[in-house]
Design a protein around this motif. Structure first.
Motif, PDB file in Angstrom:
ATOM      1  N   LEU A  13     -44.680 -39.492  -1.358  1.00  0.00           N
ATOM      2  CA  LEU A  13     -44.207 -40.765  -1.889  1.00  0.00           C
ATOM      3  C   LEU A  13     -42.771 -40.617  -2.374  1.00  0.00           C
ATOM      4  O   LEU A  13     -42.460 -39.694  -3.130  1.00  0.00           O
ATOM      5  N   LEU A  14     -41.897 -41.511  -1.939  1.00  0.00           N
ATOM      6  CA  LEU A  14     -40.503 -41.476  -2.385  1.00  0.00           C
ATOM      7  C   LEU A  14     -40.249 -42.414  -3.557  1.00  0.00           C
ATOM      8  O   LEU A  14     -39.204 -42.328  -4.192  1.00  0.00           O
ATOM      9  N   VAL A  15     -41.185 -43.301  -3.847  1.00  0.00           N
ATOM     10  CA  VAL A  15     -40.989 -44.267  -4.935  1.00  0.00           C
ATOM     11  C   VAL A  15     -40.763 -43.515  -6.243  1.00  0.00           C
ATOM     12  O   VAL A  15     -41.469 -42.549  -6.545  1.00  0.00           O
ATOM     13  N   THR A  16     -39.756 -43.971  -6.992  1.00  0.00           N
ATOM     14  CA  THR A  16     -39.257 -43.419  -8.270  1.00  0.00           C
ATOM     15  C   THR A  16     -38.300 -42.248  -8.062  1.00  0.00           C
ATOM     16  O   THR A  16     -37.710 -41.766  -9.021  1.00  0.00           O
ATOM     17  N   GLY A  57     -29.696 -46.180  -6.623  1.00  0.00           N
ATOM     18  CA  GLY A  57     -30.058 -45.286  -5.529  1.00  0.00           C
ATOM     19  C   GLY A  57     -31.476 -44.747  -5.612  1.00  0.00           C
ATOM     20  O   GLY A  57     -31.807 -43.764  -4.947  1.00  0.00           O
ATOM     21  N   ILE A  58     -32.336 -45.404  -6.403  1.00  0.00           N
ATOM     22  CA  ILE A  58     -33.720 -44.979  -6.562  1.00  0.00           C
ATOM     23  C   ILE A  58     -34.631 -45.828  -5.681  1.00  0.00           C
ATOM     24  O   ILE A  58     -34.495 -47.057  -5.639  1.00  0.00           O
ATOM     25  N   VAL A  59     -35.553 -45.184  -4.979  1.00  0.00           N
ATOM     26  CA  VAL A  59     -36.530 -45.909  -4.168  1.00  0.00           C
ATOM     27  C   VAL A  59     -37.531 -46.576  -5.106  1.00  0.00           C
ATOM     28  O   VAL A  59     -38.174 -45.913  -5.917  1.00  0.00           O
ATOM     29  N   ARG A  60     -37.655 -47.887  -4.998  1.00  0.00           N
ATOM     30  CA  ARG A  60     -38.547 -48.641  -5.872  1.00  0.00           C
ATOM     31  C   ARG A  60     -39.774 -49.191  -5.140  1.00  0.00           C
ATOM     32  O   ARG A  60     -40.736 -49.626  -5.759  1.00  0.00           O
ATOM     33  N   HIS A  61     -39.727 -49.180  -3.821  1.00  0.00           N
ATOM     34  CA  HIS A  61     -40.840 -49.722  -3.018  1.00  0.00           C
ATOM     35  C   HIS A  61     -40.771 -49.076  -1.650  1.00  0.00           C
ATOM     36  O   HIS A  61     -39.684 -48.893  -1.095  1.00  0.00           O
ATOM     37  N   GLN A  62     -41.937 -48.722  -1.112  1.00  0.00           N
ATOM     38  CA  GLN A  62     -41.978 -48.255   0.271  1.00  0.00           C
ATOM     39  C   GLN A  62     -43.284 -48.702   0.898  1.00  0.00           C
ATOM     40  O   GLN A  62     -44.308 -48.833   0.221  1.00  0.00           O
TER      41      GLN A  62
END
Length: 197
Positions: A3-6, A134-139
């Motif tokens: 998971l990349l979120v956060t 630059g933070i992933v918040r949804h994928q």
């Protein structure tokens, strides 16, 4: 797949075909710091589901732009293939002159870093919403035959912006302009009581 979120979105520098059909060899994700980015991977140019998604995102490009969000499409095709697809009429299997960048991930390093690369060498339909820091918040990642919902991508963008601005949280099926809830036990209870039916 992790998971990349956060987590910080993996940066990259690659060649992209820009809306004016020029090539930019040093196109970088970090160039968009301070903006939201909707980054989406698709398997291949000149295929079937892919053009329907690319054209659907293009119809919404102004709404994304009006919300300070840059659309970026990526596949493992070359920049020359991207340009050829843009230069092919929609009626002939092309995508026409879409108005957001298409990135060439020819060495597949970007697909690998976002963990959407299949063993067959093409990417799953990964979509990543990246915030201004630059933070992933949804994928969300779809299998190859399953096209994505552009309206849902916009809904999530609006929800993220709403929570950032108001400090409230967005319940299931929330849409822009609707009531949200305070992130407290009382706030949740009040919202659920008001929306029980």
């Amino acid at each position: 797949m992790s998971l990349l979120v956060t987590r910080p979105a993996p940066d990259f520098t690659a060649t992209a075909v820009l809306p004016d059909n020029t090539f930019k060899d040093d196109f970088s994700l970090s160039d968009f710091k301070g903006q939201y980015v909707l980054l989406f991977f698709y398997p291949l140019n000149f295929t079937f589901v892919c053009p329907s998604e690319i054209l659907a995102f293009n119809k919404a490009v102004k709404e994304f732009s009006d919300n300070n969000c840059q659309l970026i499409g990526i596949s493992i095709d070359s920049a020359f293939s991207h340009l050829a697809w843009k230069n092919t009429k929609v009626q002939e299997g092309g995508i026409g002159n879409i108005q957001y960048p298409l990135v060439a991930d020819l060495d597949k390093s970007i697909s690998k870093s976002y963990e959407v690369l299949l063993d067959a060498g093409i990417a799953l339909r990964g979509l990543f919403l990246i915030d201004r820091e630059g933070i992933v918040r949804h994928q969300v990642v779809n299998d190859l035959p399953l096209g994505r919902n552009v309206n849902e991508a916009l809904r999530i963008l609006h929800a993220l912006q709403f929570t950032e601005q108001h400090g409230e949280v967005c319940p299931a099926n929330w849409n822009k302009g609707e009531e949200a809830m305070k992130p407290t036990a009382e706030g949740v209870a009040e919202y659920l009581t008001n929306h029980a039916s």
